[in-house]
Design a protein around this motif. Structure first.
Motif, mmCIF file in Angstrom:
data_model
loop_
_atom_site.group_PDB
_atom_site.id
_atom_site.type_symbol
_atom_site.label_atom_id
_atom_site.label_comp_id
_atom_site.label_asym_id
_atom_site.label_seq_id
_atom_site.Cartn_x
_atom_site.Cartn_y
_atom_site.Cartn_z
ATOM 1 N N UNK A 1 -1.522 7.453 4.549
ATOM 2 C CA UNK A 1 -1.310 6.034 4.224
ATOM 3 C C UNK A 1 0.006 5.532 4.805
ATOM 4 N N UNK A 2 1.075 6.276 4.591
ATOM 5 C CA UNK A 2 2.375 5.845 5.107
ATOM 6 C C UNK A 2 2.364 5.819 6.636
ATOM 7 N N UNK A 3 1.777 6.824 7.256
ATOM 8 C CA UNK A 3 1.725 6.857 8.714
ATOM 9 C C UNK A 3 0.966 5.668 9.286
ATOM 10 N N UNK B 1 9.471 6.088 12.795
ATOM 11 C CA UNK B 1 9.522 6.635 11.436
ATOM 12 C C UNK B 1 8.221 7.319 11.036
ATOM 13 N N UNK B 2 7.160 7.128 11.818
ATOM 14 C CA UNK B 2 5.938 7.870 11.517
ATOM 15 C C UNK B 2 6.163 9.371 11.724
ATOM 16 N N UNK C 1 11.560 6.685 2.150
ATOM 17 C CA UNK C 1 11.393 5.284 1.770
ATOM 18 C C UNK C 1 12.693 4.506 1.906
ATOM 19 N N UNK C 2 13.804 5.118 1.477
ATOM 20 C CA UNK C 2 15.103 4.452 1.602
ATOM 21 C C UNK C 2 15.502 4.272 3.062
ATOM 22 N N UNK C 3 15.231 5.280 3.887
ATOM 23 C CA UNK C 3 15.551 5.179 5.315
ATOM 24 C C UNK C 3 14.713 4.088 5.981
ATOM 25 N N UNK C 4 13.442 4.014 5.633
ATOM 26 C CA UNK C 4 12.561 3.005 6.230
ATOM 27 C C UNK C 4 12.983 1.604 5.778
ATOM 28 N N UNK D 1 0.839 -1.199 0.000
ATOM 29 C CA UNK D 1 0.000 0.000 0.000
ATOM 30 C C UNK D 1 0.878 1.254 0.000
ATOM 31 N N UNK D 2 1.977 1.225 0.749
ATOM 32 C CA UNK D 2 2.895 2.364 0.751
ATOM 33 C C UNK D 2 3.477 2.591 -0.642
ATOM 34 N N UNK D 3 3.863 1.521 -1.302
ATOM 35 C CA UNK D 3 4.432 1.638 -2.655
ATOM 36 C C UNK D 3 3.378 2.190 -3.618
#
Length: 120
Positions: free
Chosen positions: A41-43, A75-76, A98-101, A26-28
């Motif tokens: 969505x990401x949160x 990371x939120x 995204x790279x950090x997560x 879903x994040x992608x």
């Protein structure tokens, strides 16, 4: 087989998909969306996965879950502050997040289980 692996949510494809792979997907899929819905969505996905990790750590003692759970929940915060414009990270902010997560999760998973084992 010890009790840990039997209770590990990662040992079942269904629970692994629901707890981690679906939120990642879903994040992608949210990447091309505007900042407001992407932030929500990401949160939510990070909170869901972080909660699943903490639950799994408690259920089976999976080592990396002890660390990835708090990491995902933490990371939120950068997602929220970037997504709301409070602390803009520039044009590539979402890419860096995204790279950090993803990189953080991979590093925590690999290093923690290599150093401490899979279950404790």
């Amino acid at each position: 087989m010890s009790e840990g692996p039997k209770r590990d949510l990662l040992s079942s494809a269904r629970s692994a998909v629901l707890a981690w792979w679906l939120p990642v997907g879903v994040m992608v899929l949210a990447i091309p969306l505007p900042d407001a819905p992407k932030t929500v969505i990401w949160g939510l996905a990070l909170a869901w996965m972080g909660g699943a990790c903490l639950l799994n750590a408690r259920r089976c003692g999976r080592v990396h879950c002890r660390y990835t759970g708090p990491f995902l929940l933490a990371m939120t915060l950068p997602v929220l502050v970037h997504g709301t414009g409070l602390v803009p990270l520039g044009e590539d902010g979402w890419l860096w997040l995204g790279l950090a997560i993803g990189g953080g999760m991979a590093a925590i998973w690999g290093l923690s289980e290599r150093l401490l084992g899979r279950y404790r």
